[in-house]
Design an enzyme around this catalytic site. Structure first.
Site, PDB file in Angstrom:
ATOM      1  CD1 TRP A   4     122.457 -22.462  29.381  1.00 48.79           C
ATOM      2  CD2 TRP A   4     121.152 -23.997  28.525  1.00 48.79           C
ATOM      3  NE1 TRP A   4     121.667 -22.832  30.458  1.00 48.79           N
ATOM      4  CE2 TRP A   4     120.710 -23.903  30.288  1.00 48.79           C
ATOM      5  CE3 TRP A   4     120.328 -25.005  27.964  1.00 48.79           C
ATOM      6  CZ2 TRP A   4     119.941 -24.583  30.836  1.00 48.79           C
ATOM      7  CZ3 TRP A   4     119.408 -25.905  28.616  1.00 48.79           C
ATOM      8  CH2 TRP A   4     119.241 -25.425  29.945  1.00 48.79           C
ATOM      9  CE1 TYR A  52     119.939 -20.172  27.682  1.00 45.75           C
ATOM     10  CE2 TYR A  52     121.261 -19.644  25.527  1.00 45.75           C
ATOM     11  CZ  TYR A  52     119.898 -20.174  26.208  1.00 45.75           C
ATOM     12  OH  TYR A  52     119.203 -20.769  25.436  1.00 45.75           O
ATOM     13  CE1 TYR A  97     115.423 -26.550  24.344  1.00 53.06           C
ATOM     14  CE2 TYR A  97     114.252 -24.898  22.913  1.00 53.06           C
ATOM     15  CZ  TYR A  97     114.313 -25.391  23.986  1.00 53.06           C
ATOM     16  OH  TYR A  97     113.384 -25.420  25.033  1.00 53.06           O
ATOM     17  NE  ARG A 111     124.277 -32.311  32.004  1.00 52.03           N
ATOM     18  CZ  ARG A 111     125.368 -32.592  31.125  1.00 52.03           C
ATOM     19  NH1 ARG A 111     125.469 -33.499  30.050  1.00 52.03           N
ATOM     20  NH2 ARG A 111     126.653 -32.322  31.765  1.00 52.03           N
ATOM     21  NE  ARG A 147     130.101 -28.713  30.316  1.00 50.89           N
ATOM     22  CZ  ARG A 147     129.710 -27.995  31.346  1.00 50.89           C
ATOM     23  NH1 ARG A 147     130.653 -27.224  31.736  1.00 50.89           N
ATOM     24  NH2 ARG A 147     128.658 -28.355  31.920  1.00 50.89           N
TER      25      ARG A 147
END
Length: 330
Positions: free
Chosen positions: A21, A57, A218, A242, A296
Site C-alpha cells: 500500500w 493503491y 494487515y 495517519r 518504504r
C-alpha cells in the site's frame, strides 16, 4: 523465513508478506518509486516471496511497482496477491469516500464488484503486474449493491480461465464468508489485526479456524504505531492519512508507547526491534497465518523479513500478553 499454506490450498506464502500500500504513495505521503522497488527486491532476497497489492493503491501505481520489482524473478518463485472491488475510475456501486490521488486531484472511490467490473479489473491488474496470472485474488471491501453470488461467479470464471489461482476476501465477517462459499471455495480473509486491534478474535478468527481458512493480518504494526517510533509530537508528511487517524492522537500514542516500553526488554533480549517483536507475536497468535508488513525502503524491508527468524518462548509470549491485557485504550 517460514512459509505457510493458505487454507486447504497448495498456495504457500512467506509468513511475512510484503504489503505494498505505502509503496503506491497514496494516503501515505509520497513514496520514491525506485526506493519502493528496492524494498520489494530486498524483501525477496531475504525470503519474502509474497507481495500484496491492490489497484486502488496509487490508482495503479503500486501494481506497476510490484510488476517492475519482480522482473527477472522466476514467476513460480513469487506469489502475487491483489484485489478488486474499489473503483476510482467508474462511479458505480456504493460511494465509499472522497480522496486525492498522488497528483493532488480529487477522486471519488466506490465499492463495486459486478461481474463485468471484476473481469475488467483483472485484465488491468494483469497488465500492470506484467504477469498472466494472480495467485490470490481478493475482494477489497464488500459491495452491498451486488449480490455476493454474482461477485464470486466472476472470480470462478477467472479461475477457470487460469488468470487467478485462488479466491480470498478482505474485510468480510463470518456471515459474508459463509455466503461467498455457497458459490466458490475461499482460502483466506485479509483483515486488520494488531496488538491494539484484536476485535476479530471474537468471531472471525474462530470461524476461520473451524472452517480451515487462513487469516492474513494487515496493519499488524498498526500503520507504524507499534514500531515505537511514533511520538506525541510526530510530524507526518502532507497527504499522510495517519495525521487525523484516531490511533495517532496524543493520548492513544502515549498509552501505546507505555506498553511498548514494557515489552522492549523482550525485544532487546532477542536482539530485535520492537517492530520485529510485534510482527513475530502476530504470526504466533492463534488463527493468524500471515502478517503483512509494508516498507518504504530496503532497510525497513529487510528488518521486517528478519522478524520471522525470532524464536519466542512460551514465557516471552505470556509476558507480552500479560502487559497487553493491562493496556486500556478506551
Amino acid at each position: 523465513m517460514e512459509y505457510r499454506k493458505l487454507g486447504e490450498s497448495d498456495l504457500e506464502l512467506s509468513v511475512i508478506t510484503f504489503g505494498a500500500w505505502a509503496a503506491g504513495g497514496w494516503m501515505w505521503g509520497q513514496t520514491e518509486r525506485s526506493e519502493a522497488i528496492k524494498a520489494i527486491r530486498s524483501s525477496y532476497d531475504h525470503g519474502v516471496t509474497s507481495i500484496d497489492t491492490a489497484p486502488i493503491y496509487g490508482q495503479g501505481t503500486s501494481e506497476e511497482i510490484v510488476g517492475e520489482a519482480i522482473k527477472g524473478i522466476s514467476r513460480d518463485n513469487v506469489q502475487i496477491l491483489t484485489k478488486f472491488g474499489l473503483r476510482w475510475d467508474l462511479p458505480k456501486g456504493e460511494f465509499y469516500f472522497n480522496s486525492k490521488d498522488n497528483d493532488g486531484q480529487e477522486i471519488d472511490i466506490y465499492k463495486f464488484s459486478s461481474k463485468e467490473s471484476i473481469i475488467e479489473e483483472c485484465e488491468n491488474s494483469l497488465k500492470r503486474l506484467g504477469t498472466d496470472y494472480i495467485d490470490l485474488y481478493q475482494i477489497h471491501w464488500a459491495d452491498p449493491t451486488t449480490p455476493i453470488s454474482e461477485t464470486f461467479e466472476a472470480v470462478e470464471r477467472l479461475i477457470e480461465q487460469g488468470k487467478v489461482r485462488y479466491a480470498g476476501v478482505c474485510n468480510y465477517d463470518r456471515e459474508q464468508m459463509a455466503e461467498a462459499e455457497k458459490t466458490l471455495k475461499l482460502v483466506s480473509n485479509q483483515i486488520p489485526f494488531s496488538m491494539v486491534n484484536k476485535g476479530i478474535e471474537d468471531q472471525t478468527v474462530p470461524y476461520c479456524i473451524e472452517n480451515l481458512k487462513s487469516i492474513l493480518a494487515y496493519s499488524p504494526l498498526e500503520r507504524g504505531l507499534l514500531t515505537g517510533k511514533i511520538t506525541t509530537d510526530y510530524q507526518f508528511q502532507e497527504g499522510d492519512h495517519r495525521a487525523s487517524h484516531p490511533r495517532f492522537q496524543s493520548e492513544f500514542v502515549e498509552k501505546t508507547n507505555h506498553f511498548l516500553n514494557q515489552i522492549k526488554p523482550i525485544a532487546e533480549k532477542h536482539g530485535a526491534s520492537l517492530a520485529q517483536l510485534v510482527l513475530k507475536w502476530t504470526v504466533e497468535r492463534p488463527g493468524i497465518t500471515i502478517a503483512l508488513a509494508g516498507a518504504r525502503n530496503a532497510d525497513q524491508a529487510i528488518s521486517n523479513a528478519r522478524a520471522a527468524d525470532i524464536k519466542l518462548s512460551d514465557e516471552d509470549i505470556y509476558k507480552i500478553n500479560h502487559h497487553l491485557d493491562q493496556l486500556v485504550l478506551d
